[in-house]
Write an enzyme that holds these catalytic residues in place. Sequence first.
Site, short mmCIF file in Angstrom:
data_model
loop_
_atom_site.label_atom_id
_atom_site.label_comp_id
_atom_site.label_asym_id
_atom_site.label_seq_id
_atom_site.Cartn_x
_atom_site.Cartn_y
_atom_site.Cartn_z
N ARG A 16 0.80 -1.22 0.00
CA ARG A 16 0.00 0.00 0.00
C ARG A 16 0.84 1.28 0.00
NH1 ARG A 16 -3.49 -2.29 4.99
NH2 ARG A 16 -1.54 -3.45 5.21
N GLU A 155 -10.30 -9.28 11.58
CA GLU A 155 -9.66 -8.36 10.62
C GLU A 155 -10.72 -7.64 9.81
OE1 GLU A 155 -6.25 -7.62 10.39
OE2 GLU A 155 -6.45 -8.69 12.29
C1 UD1 Z 1 -2.15 -5.84 11.38
C2 UD1 Z 1 -3.06 -6.76 12.17
C3 UD1 Z 1 -4.28 -5.98 12.65
C4 UD1 Z 1 -3.87 -4.76 13.43
C5 UD1 Z 1 -2.87 -3.91 12.63
C6 UD1 Z 1 -2.29 -2.83 13.52
C7 UD1 Z 1 -2.87 -9.07 11.36
C8 UD1 Z 1 -3.44 -10.11 10.48
N1 UD1 Z 1 -3.48 -7.89 11.35
O1 UD1 Z 1 -2.83 -5.49 10.19
O2 UD1 Z 1 -5.08 -6.81 13.48
O3 UD1 Z 1 -4.99 -3.98 13.73
O4 UD1 Z 1 -1.77 -4.71 12.15
O5 UD1 Z 1 -1.44 -1.97 12.82
O6 UD1 Z 1 -1.93 -9.32 12.07
N2 UD1 Z 1 4.49 -8.84 8.24
C9 UD1 Z 1 5.45 -9.81 8.12
N3 UD1 Z 1 5.17 -10.93 7.41
C10 UD1 Z 1 3.97 -11.16 6.83
C11 UD1 Z 1 2.99 -10.17 6.95
C12 UD1 Z 1 3.26 -9.02 7.66
O7 UD1 Z 1 6.56 -9.65 8.65
O8 UD1 Z 1 3.81 -12.20 6.21
C13 UD1 Z 1 4.80 -7.64 9.01
C14 UD1 Z 1 4.74 -6.38 8.17
O9 UD1 Z 1 6.02 -6.06 7.67
C15 UD1 Z 1 4.25 -5.33 9.16
C16 UD1 Z 1 3.48 -6.12 10.19
O10 UD1 Z 1 3.82 -7.48 10.00
O11 UD1 Z 1 5.32 -4.67 9.80
C17 UD1 Z 1 1.96 -5.96 10.05
O12 UD1 Z 1 1.56 -6.34 8.73
P1 UD1 Z 1 0.50 -5.51 7.91
O13 UD1 Z 1 0.33 -6.14 6.59
O14 UD1 Z 1 0.84 -4.07 7.94
O15 UD1 Z 1 -0.81 -5.76 8.78
P2 UD1 Z 1 -2.11 -4.86 8.90
O16 UD1 Z 1 -2.98 -5.10 7.74
O17 UD1 Z 1 -1.75 -3.47 9.19
CA CA Z 2 0.12 -2.38 9.31
#
Ligand code: UD1
Ligand code: CA
Length: 458
Positions: A16, A155
């Site tokens: 995004r 979510e």
């Molecule tokens: C996530 C949470 C959501 C919360 C929000 C708060 C989940 C499924 N959702 O959503 O409940 O309200 O954060 O900001 O957890 N990442 C990895 N590996 C992956 C996917 C993500 O390392 O496979 C890391 C990303 O780099 C990031 C963090 O995890 O730093 C969160 O991932 P992101 O995709 O931003 O989650 P949100 O949709 O924001």
């Molecule tokens: Ca996030």
Amino acid sequence: MINTYAIILAAGLGTRMKSKLYKVLHPVCGKPMVEHIVDQVEALNLDKIVTVIGHGAEKVKEKLGDRVEFCLQEEQLGTGHAVMQAEVILGHSSGTTVILCGDTPLISKETLAKLIQSHKNHQDAATILTAITDNPTGYGRIIRNAEGNVERIVEEKDANDAERSIKEVSTGLFCFDNEKLFAALKRINNDNAQGEFYLPDVIEILQGDGETIHAVPADSFDETLGVNDRLALSQAEAYMRNRLNRKHMQEGVTILDPSTTYIDADVKIARDVVIYPGTILKGQVSIEEDCVIGPNTEIKDSQIGKASNIKMSVVHDSTVGEQVNIGPFAHIRPLSHIGNHAKIGNFVEIKKSTMGEGSKASHLSYVGDAEVGRDVNLGCGSITVNYDGTNKHLTKIGDGSFIGCNVNLIAPVTIGDGAFVAAGSTITDDVDQEALAIARERQTNKPNYAKKLKPKKK
Ligand code: UD1
Ligand code: CA
């Protein structure tokens, strides 16, 4: 003693953001988001900090160096999957594990400490940091049961209309009993709207097992802001800027207009410094007591000595001594050293040069690749001709010498101590100390000649 660990999730691409820079490396007040988080976590003196990397792994490693341990998530299959990658390091330990997302750069060590303390006090299986917001779009919503206890997190993309209207969100920050966390992670699946293994699903599993779970509300939603796009990035920047400006003011710095003052996270400013509007301080800058900076000044990676005054100017990668006057409209380029009491005035550019103590270039000069001694006066428009089209050459100007207006010093060239160079000279040869150099055509005056040049009146 219960061991405490942290896992920072930083493997995501950050789709995004629409950027070639990996999300967690986007800077907020000059510092990558993930580094802000490591700064705060480090301050808690935990037993281990593990960072899960994937997209941009090498770049993140380079930034964080040996401050944390790394584990690799080769495929980004969700936040739950990301945490599972830390099992090799933490899987067999007992203790408490804090989980943070690499994209929540505003989180403070105080809030983290509060979360950990509450978790330990209640001997919870899990503690969630929650926040209340009028615009919960994009966040996981906290679902509580009739007794008010947290049941699960849903979510945004999996939520129904009623769930979506809930204003209590998960900040993505948790505290877990380490062993219960890794055991529960083995039981999550990817049967959801995004086909991902969600970390928040662990909550429902632990709740089903009858484990105790608490939610700790954050003092403000702002601090827990998750940066998923450029809009949120600008909000994080504004919040962090405010916080940093406030800290400097509390420590004795006058900032006339905080809303137009941009100070990076690592900048150090001593007491009684006054900062005028439009000032930007970037990277590793330090400013000693009693300086006056701005308006409209950019200083990057430089050290400024006591009681110096820099007005409407740019200073990069340089050191400036005490009681120096710079500007208005001066440009100090990298690797310059401006001595105490020196003056760099209007429209003067200094590059990779030393200006000795008390020396002055007050107007319209270019000083490049030069070693200028003490108490030198560089007249208006004097210029070092440092570049021959292929190479750069050095100009040396001895202590106490006087360079007249509009002088070209064709480098390599040395002007001895106490020498005098006449205005308008183009100097190609070295000048001995105490000598006078004049290198210009003699003036010829032709009496009454002007009349001949004037057009005759009809
Ligand atoms: C996530 C949470 C959501 C919360 C929000 C708060 C989940 C499924 N959702 O959503 O409940 O309200 O954060 O900001 O957890 N990442 C990895 N590996 C992956 C996917 C993500 O390392 O496979 C890391 C990303 O780099 C990031 C963090 O995890 O730093 C969160 O991932 P992101 O995709 O931003 O989650 P949100 O949709 O924001
Ligand atoms: Ca996030």
